[in-house]
Scaffold this active site. Sequence first.
Site, PDB file in Angstrom:
ATOM      1  N   GLU A   1       0.837  -1.207   0.000  1.00  0.00           N
ATOM      2  CA  GLU A   1       0.000   0.000   0.000  1.00  0.00           C
ATOM      3  C   GLU A   1       0.872   1.257   0.000  1.00  0.00           C
ATOM      4  OE1 GLU A   1      -2.760  -0.541   3.256  1.00  0.00           O
ATOM      5  OE2 GLU A   1      -3.379  -2.507   2.517  1.00  0.00           O
TER       6      GLU A   1
ATOM      7  N   HIS B   1      -4.414   3.296   5.364  1.00  0.00           N
ATOM      8  CA  HIS B   1      -4.329   2.104   4.533  1.00  0.00           C
ATOM      9  C   HIS B   1      -4.864   2.425   3.137  1.00  0.00           C
ATOM     10  CE1 HIS B   1      -3.685  -1.171   7.681  1.00  0.00           C
ATOM     11  NE2 HIS B   1      -3.892  -0.101   8.427  1.00  0.00           N
TER      12      HIS B   1
ATOM     13  N   TYR C   1     -15.555  -5.730   6.540  1.00  0.00           N
ATOM     14  CA  TYR C   1     -15.588  -7.152   6.856  1.00  0.00           C
ATOM     15  C   TYR C   1     -15.018  -7.343   8.255  1.00  0.00           C
ATOM     16  CZ  TYR C   1     -10.827  -6.652   4.927  1.00  0.00           C
ATOM     17  OH  TYR C   1      -9.554  -6.224   4.653  1.00  0.00           O
TER      18      TYR C   1
ATOM     19  N   GLU D   1      -9.038   4.126   4.722  1.00  0.00           N
ATOM     20  CA  GLU D   1      -8.694   3.369   3.522  1.00  0.00           C
ATOM     21  C   GLU D   1      -8.809   4.310   2.329  1.00  0.00           C
ATOM     22  OE1 GLU D   1      -7.801   0.194   3.110  1.00  0.00           O
ATOM     23  OE2 GLU D   1      -8.321  -0.848   4.967  1.00  0.00           O
TER      24      GLU D   1
END
Length: 423
Positions: A185, A311, A363, A385
Site C-alpha cells: 500500500e 491504509h 468485513y 482506507e
Amino acid sequence: MSGLGWLTLLFGLALVAAQDGLKGYHIYEVTPSTSAHGELLQKLSHEGYDFLSLSRSLGKPSRVIVSPEQLESFEGLLAAHQLNHRLINGNLGATIAEEFAQRQMQRLLKPITGKGRLTTDRYYTHEEITNYINDLATRFPSRVYVKTVGWSYEKREMKTITITNGDGRANKKVIFMDGGFHAREWISPAAVLYVIDQLVEKFEQNADLLKDFDWVILPVVNADGYEHTQTGTLARIHRKTRQPYRFLGQTCYGADPNRNFDYHWNEEGASSNPCVDTFAGPTAFSEPETIVVRDLMHSLADRGIMYLTIHSYGNYLLYPWGWTSDLPETHEQLDAVARAGGDAIEAATGTVYRVGTATNTLYIAAGTSNDYAYYAGFNISITMELTEGGITGFDPPASSIDEYVTEAWIGIRTMAEKVIEMF
C-alpha cells in the site's frame, strides 16, 4: 553509446526482468449476489487466494489475483457457483512491469538528495523517508523531534517524528498516526509524508492543529515489507511482514501486522496459515513491528486522544469494532469524527467515503491495530482506507500521488479539527 542510449537499454532490461515475476497471473472482479457467494469468497481468502479487495456487501465487487496454478480451479468455482465476474487483467506481470521500469528510470534521472522538501511525484524508500524526517529535525529543532522506537525483523531502524508548535508546553494531548502497515500500500506512506509536510513546512496555515495537541507519527510500520515490494514485480504485491515461517515443508514470509495485535487475536477474519495473507502470526505480537506500535500506544495512552492509521484501498473511514458487529459504547463520538472527515472530502472533491464500524461496513477482522488502540485507551481510533488506483488498486501511478494525498489531507485535517473541538 550515448547517455540516452544507455538509459533506454537499462529501461528495456528492467522491463524484461520485471515481466517474469507475475507472468500469467490474472485479476478477476467477482460480485457476490447471495450470502453463499459472500461466504465462498471469505473462504477462498483463507485458502491461498490473494484478495486485493474483499467486501461483505452483496452487489459490491471484490478483486482477486489468481495464479496460473489456481486458474483452472478458480474458473471452475465461478461456473459451479454462478458467480458474476469479469476478467480485469490477463497478465499482471506485464502490466506492473512498465510501472516498475519507469520508476527505475526516474531514480536514475532524478536521484534523491535527502535534503529539503519531498515532492509528490514519486514513491520513496524507507531510507529516504527516514532521511527526510531526520532532515526536518535538523531544520526545525524547536518544533520537530525524531526518535528511534525500535527495529524491524530485518533490523531496519523505526523512527517516529513528533511535531509540536514549539511552545515548550509539556504533556499536551496527542494524535498518533501511522502508515505502511501493509507492504504493497505505497500510497499510505505517501499520504503520511504529506501530513508531515503540512504540519511542519506549512506550520502557519495549520498552527491551530498544534496549539493543544502534539502529533506523533510513524511513517512506515512494515519497513521490511515496504522495501521488499520495491525490489521487483512479484514482490510488488506482497502484503505482510518478512519474518519467515515454515509450513508443510515450504517457507512463507511474514504475518499480517494488522491481525497480530493481542485483542481478540486470531479470531474471525484472521488465519493460522503462514502462507495466507491474513496470517495472524504464531502468537500475538510475534512481529517486532507490531510490538513497536503496541509500546507506542501504551506510552501515549494517558495523553492519546486519536489514533489514525492510513491504509488502502476502498474509500472507507472505519472505527471499532473490527472483531465483532457489536457497537462500542462511544460509537457516536467515533462516528462524528469519521463522518466529519468523509463529509469534508465529498464536499471538496466529490469522492464518497463509506463510514462505520469496520465489521459492519467492510468485513470482520480480529487482531487489528484499530481495535487495539481503542482498547488501550485512545478516545478515537480510525482506519482510513484511501482511494484505489492502478490495475491492482494498490498502485496509483506516481503522476496521481498529489491528487490522492491532498484529498486525504482534507479528511485528516477535518477529523483533527473535530477531535480538537470535542476533546
